[in-house]
Scaffold this motif. Structure first.
Motif, short mmCIF file in Angstrom:
data_model
loop_
_atom_site.label_atom_id
_atom_site.label_comp_id
_atom_site.label_asym_id
_atom_site.label_seq_id
_atom_site.Cartn_x
_atom_site.Cartn_y
_atom_site.Cartn_z
N ARG A 144 0.82 -1.21 0.00
CA ARG A 144 0.00 0.00 0.00
C ARG A 144 0.85 1.26 0.00
N ASN A 145 2.16 1.11 0.12
CA ASN A 145 3.08 2.26 0.09
C ASN A 145 4.20 1.95 -0.90
N PRO A 146 3.89 1.92 -2.19
CA PRO A 146 4.87 1.49 -3.19
C PRO A 146 6.15 2.33 -3.22
N GLU A 147 6.05 3.61 -2.84
CA GLU A 147 7.25 4.44 -2.84
C GLU A 147 8.23 3.96 -1.76
N GLN A 148 7.71 3.48 -0.62
CA GLN A 148 8.56 2.95 0.44
C GLN A 148 9.14 1.59 0.02
N LEU A 149 8.32 0.79 -0.63
CA LEU A 149 8.79 -0.51 -1.13
C LEU A 149 9.89 -0.33 -2.16
#
Length: 401
Positions: free
Chosen positions: A257-262
């Protein structure tokens, strides 16, 4: 009526990524105040980061869950207490606690755990192979989250993994808030009996596993007692799989749900350990393990707590305290905030925290490298979160790739 006395404990989460709304209200308006318990009694709640660490590091707050005045967090708990029963490590006070913890601490040093890294990696790869070979959508909880820590702790203890369904089924009954008291104690007794029988068998010819080594060492010291090792083994077995399993599921969902963190850990795996710390802080899946009983009058956060009164040190509230963490409700894997209290604090800080960190790091690095197209296959509103359990998590996490 105080701010907290309006509320009953445990308090429900209304969002899977946030503490119960009442936590912020209590923390900001009356940070040390009273709350109603399931048995009709009451206890103090301590909600700010600094005060939570104070309580957990002060010997005037007892961890003895067998004491008749210890705060009862599930219905029927107080009536079931037997002061003469063998205490778990997490329920011991000095002078008993120090030697008991020291006896097993060597099994969880960074050096010993590093020797396990290749085997943990092998287990993770095997489980991902099975996920990818199975149907879509697949359940990440069943395929990866539960098996990985279960296999690891079973191998460490020398527990046959073939029996994992037995202890997982009974563990669910123990930690589920809605389990009737009689059923909860029966489930605990079943696991305890299983562990006692296993240890009795190991006593005949102690193998080179954690339980076998403990038998040899404690016998040499003249301090061996089967009941004590049974309690230790039971604690490690239950805590060693249930907590890490839930963190794998919740953190995977948060990454998706947080692709930028992934994207950050995919590009630079050296960031994964920092991400693990942030996930631990962000979810803080256990609140109830930090209950205490005040044994001397103590002032905490300007409030006098008297001997004989129960205290709940709210770790989830502490880990969202803006006094300790900037923008605490944001998920930020670069935060680097290892002063969280997800593993507790002080003399009872989680014995297996280094193992949990290693397992989480290996799972995230391997899962997202090998399955870069992983996606959740069920809407967030339909996911079965463990709102009814004392350890938060997910019952299922359907995924596709």
């Amino acid at each position: 009526m105080t701010t907290a006395e309006k509320h009953e404990f445990p308090m429900a989460r209304t969002c899977p990524f946030a503490p119960p709304p009442a936590y912020e209200e209590i923390r900001e308006e009356e940070p040390v105040s009273r709350v109603r318990l399931p048995d009709g009694g009451w206890a103090w709640v301590v909600s700010r980061h600094e005060d939570v660490r104070t309580v957990l590091n002060d010997r005037r707050f007892s961890a003895d869950r067998q004491h008749p005045d210890f705060p009862a967090l599930v219905e029927g708990e107080a009536a079931s207490r037997r002061p003469d029963e063998e205490r778990f490590l997490i329920a011991m006070d000095p002078p008993e606690h120090g030697p008991a913890r020291k006896a097993v601490l060597g099994e969880f040093t960074v050096r010993r755990l590093e020797a396990l890294r290749p085997r943990i990696q092998e287990i993770v790869d095997e489980r991902i192979d099975m996920l990818l070979a199975g149907p879509q959508p697949g359940d990440l909880v069943d395929a990866l989250s539960l098996p990985v820590p279960s296999l690891v702790i079973c191998e460490m203890l020398g527990v046959p993994y073939a029996d994992h369904e037995f202890f997982q089924e009974n563990t669910v009954k123990v930690i589920k808030q809605s389990t009737p008291p009689e059923e909860r104690w029966a489930a605990m007794g079943a696991i305890q009996g299983y562990m006692a029988d296993l240890i009795a068998e190991k006593e005949k010819n102690p193998p080179d596993d954690l339980l076998g080594r403990q038998i040899v060492t404690l016998r040499a010291n003249g301090t061996y007692r089967r009941t004590a090792l049974t309690s230790m083994g039971l604690l490690l077995l239950v805590a060693g799989h249930e907590t890490t399993a839930n963190m794998i599921s919740l953190s995977t969902l948060a990454f998706l749900r947080n692709p930028e963190q992934l994207a950050m850990i995919k590009a630079d795996p050296s960031r994964t350990l920092s991400a693990v710390e942030e996930m631990l802080r962000y979810f803080t899946i256990i609140d109830v393990a930090t209950a205490r009983l005040c044994v001397e009058d103590v002032e905490v956060g300007g409030q006098l707590i008297r001997a004989g009164e129960g205290v709940l040190a709210l770790g989830y509230s502490a880990n969202r305290d803006p006094r300790a963490f900037e923008n605490p409700d944001e998920l930020d894997i670069e935060r680097g905030a290892r002063h969280h209290v997800a593993f507790g604090f002080g003399p009872h800080q989680c014995l297996g925290q280094n193992l949990a960190r290693m397992e989480l790091q290996i799972v995230f690095d391997t899962l997202f490298r090998r399955v870069p197209t992983l996606e959740q296959a069920m809407d967030i509103d339909e996911l079965p979160f463990k709102d009814d359990a004392n350890i938060y998590g997910l019952y299922q996490l359907p995924v596709t790739w």
